[in-house]
Motif scaffolding. Structure first.
Motif, PDB file in Angstrom:
ATOM      1  N   ILE A 164       0.854  -1.183   0.000  1.00  0.00           N
ATOM      2  CA  ILE A 164       0.000   0.000   0.000  1.00  0.00           C
ATOM      3  C   ILE A 164       0.891   1.235   0.000  1.00  0.00           C
ATOM      4  N   VAL A 165       0.643   2.129  -0.941  1.00  0.00           N
ATOM      5  CA  VAL A 165       1.337   3.414  -0.969  1.00  0.00           C
ATOM      6  C   VAL A 165       0.285   4.480  -0.697  1.00  0.00           C
ATOM      7  N   PHE A 166       0.405   5.120   0.445  1.00  0.00           N
ATOM      8  CA  PHE A 166      -0.532   6.166   0.846  1.00  0.00           C
ATOM      9  C   PHE A 166      -0.005   7.496   0.324  1.00  0.00           C
ATOM     10  N   ARG A 167      -0.840   8.198  -0.444  1.00  0.00           N
ATOM     11  CA  ARG A 167      -0.451   9.491  -0.996  1.00  0.00           C
ATOM     12  C   ARG A 167      -1.370  10.544  -0.420  1.00  0.00           C
ATOM     13  N   GLY A 168      -0.777  11.550   0.202  1.00  0.00           N
ATOM     14  CA  GLY A 168      -1.587  12.608   0.800  1.00  0.00           C
ATOM     15  C   GLY A 168      -0.922  13.961   0.662  1.00  0.00           C
ATOM     16  N   ASP A 169      -1.711  15.000   0.819  1.00  0.00           N
ATOM     17  CA  ASP A 169      -1.154  16.345   0.744  1.00  0.00           C
ATOM     18  C   ASP A 169      -0.532  16.724   2.087  1.00  0.00           C
ATOM     19  N   GLY A 170      -0.138  17.967   2.205  1.00  0.00           N
ATOM     20  CA  GLY A 170       0.540  18.437   3.406  1.00  0.00           C
ATOM     21  C   GLY A 170      -0.264  18.301   4.680  1.00  0.00           C
ATOM     22  N   HIS A 171      -1.583  18.169   4.571  1.00  0.00           N
ATOM     23  CA  HIS A 171      -2.412  18.015   5.763  1.00  0.00           C
ATOM     24  C   HIS A 171      -2.189  16.673   6.458  1.00  0.00           C
ATOM     25  N   PHE A 172      -1.565  15.736   5.764  1.00  0.00           N
ATOM     26  CA  PHE A 172      -1.246  14.436   6.370  1.00  0.00           C
ATOM     27  C   PHE A 172       0.190  14.371   6.883  1.00  0.00           C
ATOM     28  N   SER A 173       0.943  15.446   6.743  1.00  0.00           N
ATOM     29  CA  SER A 173       2.372  15.438   7.083  1.00  0.00           C
ATOM     30  C   SER A 173       2.611  15.705   8.560  1.00  0.00           C
ATOM     31  N   TYR A 174       1.987  14.939   9.391  1.00  0.00           N
ATOM     32  CA  TYR A 174       2.199  15.011  10.835  1.00  0.00           C
ATOM     33  C   TYR A 174       3.126  13.877  11.249  1.00  0.00           C
ATOM     34  N   PRO A 175       3.993  14.128  12.222  1.00  0.00           N
ATOM     35  CA  PRO A 175       4.909  13.069  12.669  1.00  0.00           C
ATOM     36  C   PRO A 175       4.195  11.782  13.072  1.00  0.00           C
ATOM     37  N   GLU A 176       3.067  11.896  13.767  1.00  0.00           N
ATOM     38  CA  GLU A 176       2.375  10.692  14.206  1.00  0.00           C
ATOM     39  C   GLU A 176       1.837   9.869  13.039  1.00  0.00           C
ATOM     40  N   VAL A 177       1.438  10.533  11.962  1.00  0.00           N
ATOM     41  CA  VAL A 177       0.962   9.813  10.771  1.00  0.00           C
ATOM     42  C   VAL A 177       2.130   9.078  10.119  1.00  0.00           C
ATOM     43  N   MET A 178       3.238   9.785   9.921  1.00  0.00           N
ATOM     44  CA  MET A 178       4.402   9.174   9.268  1.00  0.00           C
ATOM     45  C   MET A 178       4.987   8.039  10.115  1.00  0.00           C
ATOM     46  N   GLN A 179       5.030   8.228  11.428  1.00  0.00           N
ATOM     47  CA  GLN A 179       5.566   7.186  12.311  1.00  0.00           C
ATOM     48  C   GLN A 179       4.686   5.940  12.277  1.00  0.00           C
ATOM     49  N   TRP A 180       3.372   6.127  12.295  1.00  0.00           N
ATOM     50  CA  TRP A 180       2.474   4.965  12.266  1.00  0.00           C
ATOM     51  C   TRP A 180       2.614   4.218  10.942  1.00  0.00           C
ATOM     52  N   ILE A 181       2.640   4.943   9.827  1.00  0.00           N
ATOM     53  CA  ILE A 181       2.790   4.280   8.530  1.00  0.00           C
ATOM     54  C   ILE A 181       4.127   3.549   8.468  1.00  0.00           C
ATOM     55  N   ASP A 182       5.189   4.162   8.970  1.00  0.00           N
ATOM     56  CA  ASP A 182       6.501   3.500   8.993  1.00  0.00           C
ATOM     57  C   ASP A 182       6.474   2.202   9.789  1.00  0.00           C
ATOM     58  N   SER A 183       5.610   2.129  10.783  1.00  0.00           N
ATOM     59  CA  SER A 183       5.554   0.934  11.632  1.00  0.00           C
ATOM     60  C   SER A 183       4.738  -0.199  11.002  1.00  0.00           C
ATOM     61  N   GLN A 184       4.064   0.062   9.897  1.00  0.00           N
ATOM     62  CA  GLN A 184       3.226  -0.941   9.238  1.00  0.00           C
ATOM     63  C   GLN A 184       4.030  -1.683   8.170  1.00  0.00           C
ATOM     64  N   GLU A 185       3.793  -2.962   8.057  1.00  0.00           N
ATOM     65  CA  GLU A 185       4.481  -3.766   7.051  1.00  0.00           C
ATOM     66  C   GLU A 185       3.843  -3.547   5.681  1.00  0.00           C
ATOM     67  N   ASN A 186       4.683  -3.367   4.679  1.00  0.00           N
ATOM     68  CA  ASN A 186       4.243  -3.174   3.285  1.00  0.00           C
ATOM     69  C   ASN A 186       3.353  -1.951   3.098  1.00  0.00           C
ATOM     70  N   VAL A 187       3.586  -0.924   3.895  1.00  0.00           N
ATOM     71  CA  VAL A 187       2.875   0.345   3.726  1.00  0.00           C
ATOM     72  C   VAL A 187       3.923   1.453   3.636  1.00  0.00           C
ATOM     73  N   MET A 188       3.770   2.289   2.614  1.00  0.00           N
ATOM     74  CA  MET A 188       4.676   3.416   2.404  1.00  0.00           C
ATOM     75  C   MET A 188       3.841   4.672   2.205  1.00  0.00           C
ATOM     76  N   TYR A 189       4.493   5.818   2.214  1.00  0.00           N
ATOM     77  CA  TYR A 189       3.753   7.050   2.001  1.00  0.00           C
ATOM     78  C   TYR A 189       4.527   8.013   1.110  1.00  0.00           C
ATOM     79  N   VAL A 190       3.747   8.849   0.445  1.00  0.00           N
ATOM     80  CA  VAL A 190       4.264   9.994  -0.308  1.00  0.00           C
ATOM     81  C   VAL A 190       3.385  11.158   0.137  1.00  0.00           C
ATOM     82  N   LEU A 191       3.991  12.109   0.828  1.00  0.00           N
ATOM     83  CA  LEU A 191       3.224  13.220   1.372  1.00  0.00           C
ATOM     84  C   LEU A 191       3.787  14.548   0.896  1.00  0.00           C
ATOM     85  N   GLY A 192       2.907  15.482   0.652  1.00  0.00           N
ATOM     86  CA  GLY A 192       3.338  16.835   0.335  1.00  0.00           C
ATOM     87  C   GLY A 192       3.772  17.527   1.612  1.00  0.00           C
ATOM     88  N   LEU A 193       4.696  18.423   1.486  1.00  0.00           N
ATOM     89  CA  LEU A 193       5.143  19.212   2.634  1.00  0.00           C
ATOM     90  C   LEU A 193       4.937  20.685   2.306  1.00  0.00           C
TER      91      LEU A 193
END
Length: 97
Positions: free
Chosen positions: A42-71
């Motif tokens: 799963i590749v989660f793509r979100g704008d800058g409104h998703f660029s919170y540390p807690e969101v990125m940390q949780w996604i990093d902790s999930q297996e086979n989940v990545m993110y592309v976020l706007g800053l």
């Protein structure tokens, strides 16, 4: 697969949500996807409104989940990003010749 097809969009009020609220949205989406497609990347793509540390940390902790976020940019960082972006774009262009 890596189809790049849109799964869902979220329409929310104009007020910016906080990290806890955005994390709840991300968890709900990824949990539902994972329940149906357990082995899918799963590749989660979100704008800058998703660029919170807690969101990125949780996604990093999930297996086979990545993110592309706007800053969001600022006057100090933006010129440096443009230079790095232009250099990486040129590298990719030259590599594909």
């Amino acid at each position: 697969g890596l189809s790049g097809k849109l799964i869902t969009t979220i329409l929310k009020p104009g007020k910016r949500s906080n990290g806890k609220q955005m994390l709840a949205i991300v968890k709900r989406i990824i949990t539902q996807l994972r329940a149906r497609w357990a082995d899918t990347i799963i590749v989660f793509r979100g704008d800058g409104h998703f660029s919170y540390p807690e969101v990125m940390q949780w996604i990093d902790s999930q297996e086979n989940v990545m993110y592309v976020l706007g800053l969001t940019g600022n006057s100090l960082v933006s010129p440096h990003n443009c230079k790095a972006f232009n250099q990486s774009s040129l590298f990719i262009f030259e590599s594909n010749k």
